[in-house]
Structure formats: C-alpha cells, structure tokens
Design a protein around this motif. Structure first.
Motif: not given
Length: 355
Positions: A55-62, A86-95, A221-222, A227-236
C-alpha cells in the motif's frame, strides 16, 4: 430531453469507469503476487517490508485527486474544498485501513513460503468469504449460478488443501509451508470481509454526502495511508529499516534491481487496490471478488511460465473447478441481463449442472 441525455452520458461514463478499473484490477491481481514473490525468491526475507510495499504507493492517488480539485475549482463546484470527506467517513476508512494492513501482512507471510500458483489457488477461497459477508453486510442477492460458482471454488480449494506439501519449495520445512498455507487462507478470509465492508461504507456515506469517484479516491487514500502506517509500525518493531541497505547489497539480482523490485511492488499493488475500489463503486463487492477469482488462471499460467513452478494433478482439478465456477457465474449474469431486456420472451438456454 436534457435530463435523458445527461442520464445516458452518466451511464456511459460509469461503464467507461468500470472498464478502466477492471483493467487496473487485472494488472494488480496478476502482477502483484508475481513481483512480490520475485522479492523473496532472490533473497528478500522481510515480511513486514513486503506488506508495507503493498500500500506504500498510495501517494500516486494524489495525482487524480489534484486533477479533480482543479476541475471543481474551474467549474466553481466547491472550489475552496480540497477534501470532500466528512469526519465519520474518515474514521471508518481509517479502521478499514488498519484491517487492510493486517491483511497485507498475512498475505506477505504466506507468499514468502508458498509458490505463486499455490497461493493463488488458496486465495480463490476469498470469493466464498466475499459472498457470505456481502450477503450479511450489504444484503447481496444471489442466483443459483452465483451460488454454484461459490460452491465450485470452495471445493477447488479443498482439493488443493488435501495435498498441501506436494509443491513445497526445496529446503523449506513442512512447518513453514503449512503456516504459509494457513496465513494465506486467513488473508483470503479477511479480504473477503474487507470488500463488502468497503461497499457498506459507500452506502453509509450517502447519508452524509454524495458519493462520487473523487470521494472514492479519498477513501482509498485514507485506507492505504493507515494500512501503510500499520505496516510501518511492524517494520520499526522488527528493525526492517535498519537492514534494507544490507539486504539490497546481498540481493542475488544486484542492488539496483532490488530497489526496482520494491518500487514495482508498490506501484503494481496500488493498481490492485485502486481497481478494487473502483469496481465496488461502479458495480459491487461481489463482482470485485468474482473478477479477482477470474484472474486466477492467468496468474497460474504466468507463475508456471516465469518461475517454473510445478503444476500437479490436484492443481489441475482445482483450476478446472475454478474455471467452471467462473463460467457458471457469468452465464447466470448473461441470463439475467437477457431476462431484463426481454421480460416476455422465454430463454431457451441450456442449464449448467451444479456440482
């Protein structure tokens, strides 16, 4: 007349959008497992790195998001709103993003120990999970043909599971191979849940705002970001960042090709996720699951050609059952379409037997 013309134009644009996303999905579904396996075959060993790259290629979506923003500004449609979500949609997408990151890890772990052909056949079970969760979450309607397809794919995966050690790579322990099998099956089940969950998110989002393709891109994008942040923590935690340069130097194909492979994984896998999101938006999560399964034979053939993987009898039986399931589903869609177009005409088409 103007309204009819606009409706036709919207319908045409939606078809074009569906076709484009099917192409992206095809590129990602076939290319992602092949290029990701290439990383492990030639000396790559970092599972968290492999999952991060999915999922690290997500900046392409910009890029399309930026184009969409400029079009809105030119048309003076919400010209000052850079973000539509909207904020509720952001939270759902993050989960959903966190679930996707975990699924990426399961998939990468399985791919590290399984041949691409075996991994692809196991992932065919994703369709039965997608179908079940689509029924529960978005009330997906099923025909006898779609049900038949799901049953056939499940039997095909069961046939493969009876001989899990037949194509174990040389030097690999039975324990690692079996664990890879189970991890891939878990990844299949989880992604089978994620697809209908994304469709449900689109449906719920309509309560807060109009769902456009631009909004779909923002949601993706979110999802990819978290997903990338989750895997970044695992890499760290796993100290992957500290060993990347050393692994690059020791890579069998050379340091330059090592980084090229990593970049290709990120780009090709992002095609898969963007294509999936677009197909769900334009059609349904069930069609997305069907298309992922339809691409299985292509991935199978490519793996045998490029990686010289074994193709035993049980794989052939599993593949035949899978193709039978695909034909059953699309034949049912064909019949349904003909019935809608000709409601007063009896169709004299042969029945495809159930297994």
């Amino acid at each position: 007349m103007v309204e009819i013309r606009e409706a036709r134009e919207n319908k045409t644009m939606k078809k074009i959008l569906l076709i484009l996303n099917l192409i992206m999905l095809s590129i990602g579904a076939c290319g992602c497992p092949l290029i990701a396996r290439l990383y492990f075959i030639h000396g790559g060993k970092r599972v968290w790195l492999s999952s991060f790259l999915q999922t690290a290629g997500f900046p392409i979506i910009l890029i399309p998001l930026g184009i969409g923003y400029l079009r809105r500004k030119r048309r003076r449609t919400d010209p000052n709103r850079v973000i539509l979500m909207k904020p509720p949609l952001f939270v759902a997408s993050a989960m959903i993003g966190i679930l996707t990151g975990f699924d990426d890890y399961l998939y990468a772990y399985g791919l590290a120990w399984l041949p691409v052909s075996t991994s692809s056949l196991i992932l065919a079970t994703q369709l039965v999970f997608t179908a079940g969760f689509a029924f529960l979450l978005v009330k997906q309607r099923f025909t006898s043909y779609s049900t038949n397809a799901v049953v056939l794919l499940t039997i095909g995966a069961a046939v493969l599971a009876l001989h899990t050690s037949g194509d174990r790579p040389a030097g690999e322990s039975k324990k690692k191979y079996l664990l890879g099998f189970l991890m891939t099956l878990a990844a299949s089940a989880l992604y089978g849940f994620i697809l209908p969950l994304v469709e449900l998110t689109y449906k719920k989002a309509r309560q807060w705002q109009p769902v456009t393709y631009t909004l779909v891109l923002e949601i993706q994008f979110v999802i990819s970001l978290f997903a990338t942040l989750f895997c970044t923590i695992g890499m760290l935690i796993n100290n992957d960042f500290k060993v990347i340069s050393r692994e690059a130097r020791e890579y069998e194909e050379g340091e330059t090709k090592y980084y090229v492979v990593l970049a290709l994984i990120a780009i090709i896998c992002q095609n898969f996720f963007l294509g999936s999101a677009g197909v769900i938006f334009s059609a349904s999560s069930l069609l997305c699951g069907i298309m992922i399964a339809v691409l299985l034979p292509v991935t199978e053939i490519l793996a045998v050609i490029f990686y010289k993987e074994k193709f035993q009898a049980e794989k052939g039986v599993s593949l035949a059952l899978s193709i039978w399931g695909f034909v059953s589903y699309f034949y049912g869609e064909f019949r349904q379409t003909k019935t809608i177009l000709n409601p007063d005409k009896d169709l004299e088409l042969p029945q495809i037997p159930s297994p």
